[in-house]
Design a protein around this motif. Sequence first.
Motif, PDB file in Angstrom:
ATOM      1  N   LYS A 110     -14.589 -64.156 -35.332  1.00 47.02           N
ATOM      2  CA  LYS A 110     -14.539 -62.951 -34.504  1.00 47.02           C
ATOM      3  C   LYS A 110     -15.897 -62.664 -33.882  1.00 47.02           C
ATOM      4  CE  LYS A 110     -10.631 -60.899 -36.939  1.00 47.02           C
ATOM      5  NZ  LYS A 110     -10.383 -62.082 -37.792  1.00 47.02           N
ATOM      6  N   LYS A 114     -16.369 -62.172 -29.937  1.00 49.89           N
ATOM      7  CA  LYS A 114     -16.938 -60.946 -29.369  1.00 49.89           C
ATOM      8  C   LYS A 114     -18.164 -61.267 -28.498  1.00 49.89           C
ATOM      9  CE  LYS A 114     -15.748 -57.183 -30.310  1.00 49.89           C
ATOM     10  NZ  LYS A 114     -14.732 -56.254 -29.750  1.00 49.89           N
ATOM     11  N   GLN A 118     -18.552 -60.508 -24.525  1.00 48.13           N
ATOM     12  CA  GLN A 118     -19.713 -59.768 -24.028  1.00 48.13           C
ATOM     13  C   GLN A 118     -20.375 -60.532 -22.883  1.00 48.13           C
ATOM     14  OE1 GLN A 118     -23.143 -59.286 -26.777  1.00 48.13           O
ATOM     15  NE2 GLN A 118     -22.764 -57.090 -26.563  1.00 48.13           N
ATOM     16  N   THR A 124     -13.711 -54.974 -24.046  1.00 45.97           N
ATOM     17  CA  THR A 124     -13.348 -54.970 -25.459  1.00 45.97           C
ATOM     18  C   THR A 124     -14.068 -53.815 -26.145  1.00 45.97           C
ATOM     19  OG1 THR A 124     -13.170 -56.346 -27.463  1.00 45.97           O
ATOM     20  CG2 THR A 124     -15.193 -56.543 -26.180  1.00 45.97           C
ATOM     21  N   PHE A 127     -19.137 -53.255 -30.633  1.00 46.36           N
ATOM     22  CA  PHE A 127     -19.115 -53.919 -31.938  1.00 46.36           C
ATOM     23  C   PHE A 127     -20.524 -54.242 -32.408  1.00 46.36           C
ATOM     24  CE2 PHE A 127     -19.696 -57.357 -29.028  1.00 46.36           C
ATOM     25  CZ  PHE A 127     -20.367 -58.349 -29.725  1.00 46.36           C
ATOM     26  N   THR A 129     -22.181 -57.032 -35.731  1.00 44.97           N
ATOM     27  CA  THR A 129     -21.849 -57.957 -36.821  1.00 44.97           C
ATOM     28  C   THR A 129     -22.928 -57.894 -37.905  1.00 44.97           C
ATOM     29  OG1 THR A 129     -22.989 -59.828 -35.757  1.00 44.97           O
ATOM     30  CG2 THR A 129     -20.660 -59.512 -35.226  1.00 44.97           C
ATOM     31  N   VAL A 190     -17.385 -57.838 -38.791  1.00 47.59           N
ATOM     32  CA  VAL A 190     -17.536 -57.241 -37.467  1.00 47.59           C
ATOM     33  C   VAL A 190     -17.043 -55.802 -37.571  1.00 47.59           C
ATOM     34  CG1 VAL A 190     -16.833 -57.321 -35.056  1.00 47.59           C
ATOM     35  CG2 VAL A 190     -17.184 -59.459 -36.313  1.00 47.59           C
ATOM     36  N   GLU A 192     -16.149 -52.489 -35.417  1.00 45.89           N
ATOM     37  CA  GLU A 192     -15.807 -52.151 -34.043  1.00 45.89           C
ATOM     38  C   GLU A 192     -15.429 -50.679 -33.919  1.00 45.89           C
ATOM     39  OE1 GLU A 192     -13.652 -56.347 -32.685  1.00 45.89           O
ATOM     40  OE2 GLU A 192     -12.540 -54.465 -32.700  1.00 45.89           O
ATOM     41  N   GLU A 290      -8.239 -58.680 -30.033  1.00 44.27           N
ATOM     42  CA  GLU A 290      -8.571 -59.970 -30.633  1.00 44.27           C
ATOM     43  C   GLU A 290      -7.993 -61.081 -29.780  1.00 44.27           C
ATOM     44  OE1 GLU A 290      -6.671 -60.560 -34.396  1.00 44.27           O
ATOM     45  OE2 GLU A 290      -4.671 -60.130 -33.627  1.00 44.27           O
TER      46      GLU A 290
END
Length: 387
Positions: A110, A114, A118, A124, A127, A129, A190, A192, A290
């Motif tokens: 993920k 992501k 980006q 999206t 987020f 990580t 992650v 979000e 996702e």
Amino acid sequence: MWSQKRPPRVAVVGQGAREHAIVWKLAQSPRLPELFALPGNPGSEGLATCVDVAAGDLDALVKFAQDERIDLVVVGPEQPLADGLVDRLAAVGIPAFGPMQAAAQLEASKAFSKRLMQEAGVPTARFATFTDVEQALSYLRTQAIPVVVKADGLAAGKGVVVAQTLAEAEAAVRGMLEGNQFGASGHRVVIEEWMQGQEVSCMYFVDANVVVPMIPARDFKRLRDGDEGPNTGGMGAFAPVPVVTSDVIDRVTKTIVEPAMRQLAVQGITYRGVLYAGLMLTEDGPKVVEFNARFGDPETEVILPLLASDLFDVMWAVAHDELRPELVAWRDEASVCVVMAGREYPAKSDVGTPISLPEELPERVIAFHAGTRRGIPAAWKRLAAAC
């Protein structure tokens, strides 16, 4: 297109309801393919030759494809894709329907997905990580609630927590990073922002040059009625979705799918197979929840019955970069799937619970099997009945 005078030999990897649905649809091909299911399930029997080779045994899968002179391997589950089965098959000259390992990172990580969104400007959720639990907890305390906590790697559709309280979010982070809840898949998380809107699944056939949308579907992940309870692998689905108009699909194609594929190409990665975009229809437009690198489950069980085209021709075209929009046509009908699961699902699987099915199902009703075997006791995880 398939040009041989003989029927093609096709192997479908996997044993769930998704793979049963794929076998069921391939069996309707005018090409009359000789089908093998590895390992398949009781629902696949009669449609394909079930072979006792596990979907995770890459050596045995490649050897079978070589020994049996398989013309096309269709990879159903995400784990063999993430492990590089398509790469292994390509190395010995066997075409496959499914992305190679580098492309399958869209689902397998993920964090990778992501970052790619980006870089590509794909809409999206915001987020961050983390691998360090204290840093993750500090970040959580600055975020609005509800908040979403995801295990980075594959977790059979269960590695996502939509936390309604800070305490629930903190417990999810600790469970993944400290408690080894999802093994190595949860050693990076992650976090979000929670997105509000209507959720929808948009899947695409994709080759090196073309993306072609399927009929949109909506699945239901929460265990209980009223969209409550823990996330599952999916408790049901329906297709099509009335709010997803052709204009919405065009917007998803142009702002999400095509930019993501271009960004992969920038990284030297070619995507072939099915791209699953799980979307939230927000006030600001569609945003990605996702990406998955394969057919969704249970969405496949409602979408493939509506496909008017020859699935083999579509899959063969994808594997050979010959995909064209006119190859994909749909019936003007609707489909609904209801999943039957054991009482303890998803916390644990019921093993040995007997299921009795009638000799003949009602007209236009199909029972797709997952985790079943013949005899009593029967090992049963889920059975999806689509009508």
